[in-house]
Design an enzyme around this catalytic site. Structure first.
Site, PDB file in Angstrom:
ATOM      1  N   HIS A 278       0.990  -1.152   0.032  1.00  0.00           N
ATOM      2  CA  HIS A 278      -0.049   0.108  -0.110  1.00  0.00           C
ATOM      3  C   HIS A 278       0.937   1.464   0.005  1.00  0.00           C
ATOM      4  O   HIS A 278       0.351   2.324  -0.183  1.00  0.00           O
ATOM      5  CB  HIS A 278      -0.936  -0.212   1.322  1.00  0.00           C
ATOM      6  CG  HIS A 278      -1.743   1.312   1.201  1.00  0.00           C
ATOM      7  ND1 HIS A 278      -2.898   1.523   0.440  1.00  0.00           N
ATOM      8  CD2 HIS A 278      -1.645   2.291   2.187  1.00  0.00           C
ATOM      9  CE1 HIS A 278      -3.391   2.768   0.715  1.00  0.00           C
ATOM     10  NE2 HIS A 278      -2.627   3.300   1.939  1.00  0.00           N
ATOM     11  N   CYS A 279       2.162   1.270   0.529  1.00  0.00           N
ATOM     12  CA  CYS A 279       2.997   2.536   0.766  1.00  0.00           C
ATOM     13  C   CYS A 279       3.769   2.833  -0.415  1.00  0.00           C
ATOM     14  O   CYS A 279       3.658   3.931  -0.908  1.00  0.00           O
ATOM     15  CB  CYS A 279       3.653   2.277   1.898  1.00  0.00           C
ATOM     16  SG  CYS A 279       2.678   2.313   3.547  1.00  0.00           S
TER      17      CYS A 279
END
Length: 447
Positions: A278-279
């Protein structure tokens, strides 16, 4: 004459010190569940909120959908009355602390999508009461807490810093890493004001190994963006170097292993088929978007993004060339993608480059299959592969491997017997260096 009731700050401080405060977590995913684990272990009662009723029902049954937070642990939380999951956001007034752990994706135009944060803030504003602490943990750009969250919470009529308290503390999850749990990773904390920062630090000090207070939410927000952009840029560097060294017939993994023997001034990063999670694929674009709003260009970061997003195309090109060298077209060739998770030994497939690889190979007419010991069935609804075939993870038997025209290693899960893969598959394209030392058979192509 009765004594005056304690101030909102005094009441919350006492509850945090006594660990009688109830901790609410909004978003029961890869950040929220490990965070709950830290607070339950610290002796707090917790309440978990999620809009996905299927997740809530699973948790109520003591079942987990995240491998590194096992169902047995959730069942224990329930038995001990330490945790209750719910999709009833009218109950947001019950906890003394509300931690927002919702997704912050990108739009199709690669602009920040704060709809989940804004929706959570509106739900909180409807229920907000004096004496509550609200902390945003979702990764975002500097200014979000003050410029987005605060105005929405102000609709409650309560004053931040007096009636309720507001802070930002970025999540630092590393899914599947047994050495660093949520409780074992230092927490950076930036309060909207001095009192909010003090109370937020008091909260996190009870549950994590170390708290690092900073002067504002903006510093904490920028800290998280810096951490992930640092990784994205360095991964882009080795990805670009991989392409160059491949053309020169030099093994990039051997080069990195040699370089990391230097005891100072170098940290090893490794190439791959693209970025996942996600990052790292998302956060740098939050920073470039913010820079454009300030009239600036972050050319270095944007170039890194271009390099990393080009990796699936490069990998597919290597597959096409390898099959061509074996006098086979991609169309009709049987290709098994090994690994759907974005990193090894986890079940987390958010933003995994494997889905872009599958999409591109599908468009070229390949007959696709996959193997992933942590992802038993092909996930649906992926942004870059929205309508995949209904596949289940294949067992890597010698017979199955022999029927494949190519095995594409996209994730280097430790549970896979790579020696057997190389022995039985006619062609192996390796994007992770998983087959190092096994190249003698002559059927391994590094990508």
């Amino acid at each position: 004459m009765s004594a005056a009731p304690p101030s909102p700050a005094a009441g919350l401080r006492a509850a945090l010190q006594n660990r009688t405060a109830r901790v609410g977590v909004i978003g029961l995913g890869y950040v929220g569940l490990p965070l709950l684990d830290a607070f339950v272990n610290a002796g707090f009662k917790t309440l978990g909120f999620d809009t996905d009723r299927a997740k809530v029902d699973a948790l109520l049954d003591g079942r987990s959908y995240i491998k590194h937070v096992p169902g047995a642990k959730i069942a224990r939380w329930l038995r001990e009355d330490a945790f209750e999951p719910t999709d009833d956001f009218d109950r947001l007034a019950e906890p003394d602390v509300l931690l927002i752990c919702v997704p912050t994706p990108l739009t199709d135009a690669r602009d920040p999508d704060l709809s989940y944060v804004e929706g959570s803030a509106r739900a909180i504003a409807r229920a907000l009461r004096p004496g509550q602490l609200v902390a945003l943990e979702s990764t975002t750009y500097p200014g979000t807490t003050r410029d987005v969250l605060l105005p929405i919470l102000a609709e409650s009529g309560l004053a931040a810093g007096d009636d309720y308290f507001l802070a930002y503390s970025p999540e630092r999850e590393d899914p599947g890493n047994p050495d660093y749990t949520a409780a074992g990773i230092p927490k950076v904390v930036g309060g909207l004001d001095e009192l909010s920062g003090e109370l937020a630090c008091l909260l996190y000090e009870s549950a994590v190994v170390q708290v690092i207070p900073v002067g504002s939410p903006e510093v904490a927000e920028a800290c998280k963006i810096l951490e992930n952009t640092y990784r994205a840029v360095n991964i882009a560097l080795v990805n670009e170097l991989k392409v160059l060294l491949d053309r020169m017939h030099v093994d990039v993994w051997e080069v990195i292993d040699a370089a990391k023997t230097k005891p100072f001034g170098f940290q090893a990063f490794y190439p791959g088929p693209g970025l996942g999670g996600h990052c790292i694929p998302i956060d740098p674009f939050y920073l470039t978007w913010l820079a454009r709003r300030q009239g600036l260009n972050t050319r270095f970061i944007e170039l890194a993004g271009e390099v990393n997003t080009s990796m699936p195309e490069y990998v597919v090109g290597k597959v096409v060339t390898a099959l061509n060298d074996a006098t086979k077209p991609v169309r009709g060739s049987k290709i098994c993608v090994l690994g759907l998770a974005y990193k090894k030994n986890v079940d987390d497939h958010r933003e995994s480059p494997s889905f872009e690889l599958l999409h591109r190979l599908d468009e070229l007419g390949a007959e696709l299959s996959y193997h992933d010991p942590h992802v038993p069935r092909m996930p649906r609804g992926k942004r870059n592969y929205p309508d995949p075939p209904d596949l289940v993870s294949e067992t890597l038997t010698p017979e199955f491997l022999a029927t494949q025209d190519c095995v594409l290693i996209a994730t280097d899960h430790a549970a896979v017997d790579y020696e057997a893969v190389v022995k039985h598959a006619p062609l192996v394209v390796d994007t992770r260096g998983a087959t190092r030392g096994l190249e003698a058979r002559g059927n391994v192509v590094k990508a």
